[in-house]
Design a protein around this motif. Structure first.
Motif, PDB file in Angstrom:
ATOM      1  N   TYR A  29      48.555  67.073  80.153  1.00  0.00           N
ATOM      2  CA  TYR A  29      47.183  66.566  80.062  1.00  0.00           C
ATOM      3  C   TYR A  29      46.171  67.612  80.478  1.00  0.00           C
ATOM      4  O   TYR A  29      45.242  67.342  81.195  1.00  0.00           O
ATOM      5  N   THR A  50      48.735  66.976  72.906  1.00  0.00           N
ATOM      6  CA  THR A  50      48.223  67.011  74.274  1.00  0.00           C
ATOM      7  C   THR A  50      49.094  67.990  75.036  1.00  0.00           C
ATOM      8  O   THR A  50      50.322  67.965  74.942  1.00  0.00           O
ATOM      9  N   CYS A  84      54.329  68.711  76.680  1.00  0.00           N
ATOM     10  CA  CYS A  84      53.347  68.496  75.616  1.00  0.00           C
ATOM     11  C   CYS A  84      53.764  67.290  74.768  1.00  0.00           C
ATOM     12  O   CYS A  84      54.945  66.985  74.636  1.00  0.00           O
ATOM     13  N   GLU A  88      49.994  61.137  76.973  1.00  0.00           N
ATOM     14  CA  GLU A  88      49.348  62.003  77.962  1.00  0.00           C
ATOM     15  C   GLU A  88      50.261  62.294  79.147  1.00  0.00           C
ATOM     16  O   GLU A  88      50.128  63.322  79.797  1.00  0.00           O
ATOM     17  N   TYR A  89      51.234  61.384  79.407  1.00  0.00           N
ATOM     18  CA  TYR A  89      52.152  61.624  80.521  1.00  0.00           C
ATOM     19  C   TYR A  89      52.947  62.909  80.311  1.00  0.00           C
ATOM     20  O   TYR A  89      53.516  63.454  81.226  1.00  0.00           O
ATOM     21  N   LEU A  97      47.902  60.072  71.266  1.00  0.00           N
ATOM     22  CA  LEU A  97      47.823  61.104  72.323  1.00  0.00           C
ATOM     23  C   LEU A  97      47.641  60.463  73.694  1.00  0.00           C
ATOM     24  O   LEU A  97      48.226  60.907  74.678  1.00  0.00           O
ATOM     25  N   LEU A  98      46.805  59.414  73.742  1.00  0.00           N
ATOM     26  CA  LEU A  98      46.567  58.754  75.042  1.00  0.00           C
ATOM     27  C   LEU A  98      47.881  58.221  75.603  1.00  0.00           C
ATOM     28  O   LEU A  98      48.136  58.257  76.790  1.00  0.00           O
ATOM     29  N   LYS A 115      49.428  60.083  86.461  1.00  0.00           N
ATOM     30  CA  LYS A 115      49.480  61.448  85.924  1.00  0.00           C
ATOM     31  C   LYS A 115      49.175  62.459  87.013  1.00  0.00           C
ATOM     32  O   LYS A 115      48.093  63.046  87.061  1.00  0.00           O
ATOM     33  N   ALA A 129      43.632  68.972  74.736  1.00  0.00           N
ATOM     34  CA  ALA A 129      44.114  68.160  73.613  1.00  0.00           C
ATOM     35  C   ALA A 129      43.366  68.560  72.351  1.00  0.00           C
ATOM     36  O   ALA A 129      42.284  69.159  72.417  1.00  0.00           O
ATOM     37  N   ARG A 150      41.537  66.226  79.704  1.00  0.00           N
ATOM     38  CA  ARG A 150      42.230  65.024  79.256  1.00  0.00           C
ATOM     39  C   ARG A 150      41.916  64.673  77.789  1.00  0.00           C
ATOM     40  O   ARG A 150      40.892  65.097  77.254  1.00  0.00           O
ATOM     41  N   VAL A 151      42.746  63.850  77.206  1.00  0.00           N
ATOM     42  CA  VAL A 151      42.560  63.442  75.803  1.00  0.00           C
ATOM     43  C   VAL A 151      41.177  62.827  75.600  1.00  0.00           C
ATOM     44  O   VAL A 151      40.499  63.097  74.597  1.00  0.00           O
TER      45      VAL A 151
END
Ligand code: M6R
Length: 612
Positions: A29, A72, A2, A25-26, A21-22, A601, A32, A50-51
C-alpha cells in the motif's frame, strides 16, 4: 507482494479496478495505479500512497475504457513514488505492464535495452518488462494475431526471478495478456467479461468461477474468451473451479477492522476445520493417503513455515513427539532452505502457510522434494502455489483472512496440526487410544470455549489502555505457553510498533532479566498445571524487580501483586495455544487502536510475502 487486478468486459473498468485494488491493499500500500485503453491509446493514472489517493487525480472518475489493469505496490526496487508506481510503459507508449514479484536480472536487461537506445524513467526492476516486450515485438517480422503473444513469450524467456504480470497493448486493444511464475494470479470467468486478480476474495463479488494459473502459463483474455498457452505458446486446456466462499466473508461486516472481525470468526473457523476432518470422532483427512508402513519408516518430521504459521508449528511440535514418538524440528523457512538440512526419503516435511504463496516456504518445500522427502502442505487457500507443489495438501477452513496480522488462520492451523498428530498417532498405535479419544472430546469443546473468552474482553482492553504508551514489553511462558508467548509478541510488534521479546520463562535468569526494571510490562501465560508453580516463581522474580504483570491462565492463581489476571477455560495442554492466544490477539489489537494506528495494514508489511 503487491496486488494486481484486471478487467475486460463491457462495463467501465476504472471503478472495478479500484474496488479490486482496495481489497488487495493488504498486499502492499505504498502506491497504486491503473491503465485503461481509451480512444485507441493507453491511459495511465497513478499516485503515491494508498489506493484511495487515486481519487485525488483529475479525471479518475471519468475513465470510460472497458479494459484495464491495476496495481497496488509494496516497494522492492525504488522508493515509493509516482514514477516508481505501476503501470509502467515502454518508450513508445504501446505496452503497459503491472508486475508483482522481482526481476533478478533486471540490471543486465536494462543495460541491454539502454544499448539498444531505450530510456528509463523509474528505478524499478519492472520497467524492463514493457520495453523488452516492445523490443521483441519490433524485431518480429511476422504480422499475425500472435505477434504480441510471441513478444510476451520471448520476454518471459529472458526474465529471471518471480512474476505475475498483466499486459495491455495498443496493438491488441480488445485483448489482455497475463502470465505468472512463482507469484499468484487467478482469472475470474464472467459472462461477456473476465477478471484477473492476485487472489480470489478481491473479485469474489463478481464471479465464483475461477481458473488457477500454473507457472509459465500465458493467457490471452478477451471479453468472451480465455485462451491458455504453455511457455512454448502451444494451446492448453484448463478447468474452471467454483469457489464456495461468500463475498461477504471478504467484507468487514459491521466490524471496525478486518482483524477484529477475524478474531471473532475464530469459533466458526475452528468449528469448520474440525468438522471437515473429524466426523463423529473418526478422523478423515481429504487428500492425505498416508499408510501405517510409511509412518513407521519416518525418522524425523520437519515443520517449516514463516512468522505466525511457524509459531503454529512450535505450538504443535509436542503432539507429534509425544503421541507419535517421532522427533520433530520446527524451522523458519528462510533458514531451512539455506542450511542444507539433513533430509532424505525417511523425512516427512510439513509446510504451513495461510496464503500458500510465501516464497521462502515454497522454496523450502521444493528443496526437500529434490532431496527425496515427502512434502505435506497445510494452507488456507485452495489451489494456492504451495498446494500445487506438495505431495499432499490439506486445508484449514478459516475463510479469507484479510488483515495483515494473522489470527483465525493461526488457531485453525494449530487445530489442524493437532488433528494431523492424532491421525498419525492412531495409525502408529504407539500410545494408548484413550489419550487420543480424550483429545478428540476436548477439540470439539474449543469453539464454545473461544466464544466464552470473546464474550468479555473488558479487562484485556483495560490493561491495554494502561500500557499502550510503553516502549518495551516481555512475554513469558513454558512449553506450549512459550509458543504462544512468541505469537503474542509478534502480534504486538507488527500492529502496535511496540518492541517486545518473548522468552521461555526458565531462560529469563540467563540474561534477559537484566532488562527488567521498575514499570516494565511482562505478559505471562500459564496454562499447564504441571508447570504453573515454576512459572509463578518466574513471575515473582520480575515483580520483585518492579515489573507490572499481566497473566493469562486457566489455573487458580491468587496473587495480589499481579496487575491483571485473565482467566481462560481449561483444556488439554496440546490445545491450550488455541485458547491462550485469543487474549494476546485482543491485547495487541486494543493497543494498536489506542495508538490510533491502522490495525489491518501495519507499516512496512504485506499479507502475502512473495519475495525472499
Ligand atoms: O501466508 P503465510 O502463512 O505463509 O504467511 C507467513 C507469515 O508471513 C505471516 O504469518 C506473518 O507473520 C503474519 N503477518 C503474522 O501475523
Amino acid at each position: 507482494m503487491c496486488g494486481i487486478v484486471g478487467y475486460i468486459g463491457n462495463k467501465k473498468a476504472g471503478p472495478i479496478l479500484i474496488n479490486g485494488l482496495l481489497r488487495l491493499e493488504y498486499r502492499g500500500y505504498d502506491s497504486a495505479g491503473i491503465a485503461t485503453i481509451e480512444n485507441d491509446n493507453i491511459k495511465v493514472m497513478k499516485n503515491k500512497g494508498r489506493v484511495n489517493n487515486l481519487y485525488e487525480l483529475d479525471g479518475i472518475n471519468n475513465l470510460v475504457g472497458t479494459i484495464g489493469i491495476a496495481h497496488t505496490r509494496w516497494a522492492t526496487h525504488g522508493k515509493p513514488s509516482k514514477e516508481n508506481s505501476h503501470p509502467h510503459m515502454d518508450n513508445s507508449n504501446s505496452f503497459a505492464v503491472v508486475h508483482n514479484g522481482i526481476i533478478e536480472n533486471y540490471h543486465e536487461l536494462k543495460t541491454f535495452l539502454i544499448e539498444k537506445g531505450y530510456k528509463f524513467v523509474s528505478s524499478t526492476d519492472t520497467e524492463v518488462i514493457p520495453n523488452l516486450i516492445h523490443y521483441y515485438f519490433s524485431q518480429d517480422k511476422l504480422n499475425d494475431d500472435k505477434k504480441v503473444l510471441r513478444a510476451v513469450k520471448n520476454t518471459c524467456n529472458s526474465l529471471k526471478g518471480s512474476y505475475a504480470i498483466e499486459i495491455l497493448s495498443k496493438y491488441n486493444k480488445d485483448k489482455m495478456i497475463v502470465t505468472r511464475k512463482d507469484n499468484p494470479l487467478v482469472i475470474g470467468k464472467g459472462n461477456g467479461e473476465n477478471y484477473i486478480s492476485s487472489d480470489i476474495p478481491a473479485i469474489l463479488s463478481y464471479t465464483k468461477d475461477f481458473y488457477l494459473l500454473d507457472d509459465n502459463e500465458i493467457v490471452e483474455l478477451s471479453r468472451d474468451d480465455v485462451k491458455f498457452y504453455n511457455k512454448e505458446l502451444r494451446s492448453i486446456k484448463k478447468q474452471v473451479k467454483s469457489i464456495e466462499w461468500g463475498a461477504l466473508s471478504a467484507e468487514k461486516d459491521g466490524y471496525d477492522d478486518f482483524m477484529l472481525k477475524e478474531i471473532y470468526e475464530q469459533p466458526k473457523a475452528i468449528r469448520e476445520t474440525v468438522g471437515a476432518k473429524l466426523d463423529n470422532g473418526h478422523i478423515e483427512i481429504d487428500g492425505l493417503e498416508i499408510t501405517k508402513e510409511y509412518l513407521e519408516s519416518i525418522n524425523k518430521i520437519y515443520i517449516v513455515a514463516c512468522g505466525t504459521a511457524m509459531h503454529a508449528g512450535v505450538a504443535t511440535k509436542s503432539i507429534f513427539e509425544r503421541l507419535c514418538k517421532i522427533p520433530v524440528e520446527v524451522d523458519i523457512a528462510s533458514e531451512f532452505r539455506y542450511r542444507n538440512p539433513l533430509i532424505d526419503e525417511k523425512t516427512l516435511t510439513i509446510y504451513v502457510s495461510q496464503s500458500g504463496e510465501t516464497a521462502d516456504t515454497i522454496a523450502a518445500l521444493k528443496l526437500a522434494k529434490l532431496k527425496g522427502a515427502k512434502t505435506l502442505a497445510i494452507s488456507n487457500v485452495i489451489g494456492s502455489s504451495i498446494t500445487r507443489e506438495a505431495d499432499y495438501s490439506i486445508y484449514t477452513h478459516a475463510g479469507p483472512e484479510i488483515a495483515v496480522a494473522s489470527t483465525k488462520a493461526y488457531t485453525s492451523q494449530v487445530v489442524l496440526l493437532n488433528i494431523l498428530g492424532m491421525y498419525f498417532a492412531e495409525k502408529l498405535e504407539r500410545v494408548d487410544r484413550d489419550i487420543i479419544n480424550k483429545l478428540k472430546e476436548d477439540i470439539f469443546k474449543l469453539p464454545t470455549q473461544v466464544e466464552e473468552i470473546l464474550k468479555d474482553t473488558n479487562r484485556i482492553h483495560k490493561f491495554a489502555k494502561k500500557v499502550y504508551k510503553e516502549k518495551d514489553m516481555f512475554f513469558l511462558g513454558r512449553g506450549t505457553d512459550y509458543a504462544v508467548s512468541m505469537e503474542g509478541s509478534l502480534k504486538l510488534k507488527e500492529i502496535s510498533y511496540i518492541h517486545s521479546e518473548s522468552y521461555a520463562s526458565g531462560e529469563l535468569k540467563h540474561g534477559p532479566i537484566a532488562l527488567i526494571e521498575n514499570g516494565v510490562t511482562v505478559i505471562a501465560i500459564m496454562t499447564n498445571s504441571e508447570l504453573v508453580e515454576k512459572s509463578i516463581s518466574n513471575v515473582e522474580e520480575v515483580i520483585t524487580r518492579g515489573a507490572k504483570v499481566f497473566v493469562i491462565t486457566s489455573e487458580e492463581i491468587d496473587n495480589d501483586e499481579i496487575s491483571e489476571i485473565i482467566k481462560i477455560p481449561k483444556t488439554n495442554t496440546f490445545l491450550s495455544p488455541i485458547l491462550s492466544v485469543i487474549p494476546m490477539q485482543l491485547f495487541a489489537y486494543y493497543i494498536s487502536k489506542e495508538k490510533g494506528l491502522d490495525v489491518d495494514k501495519p507499516r512496512n508489511l504485506a499479507k502475502s510475502v512473495t519475495v525472499e
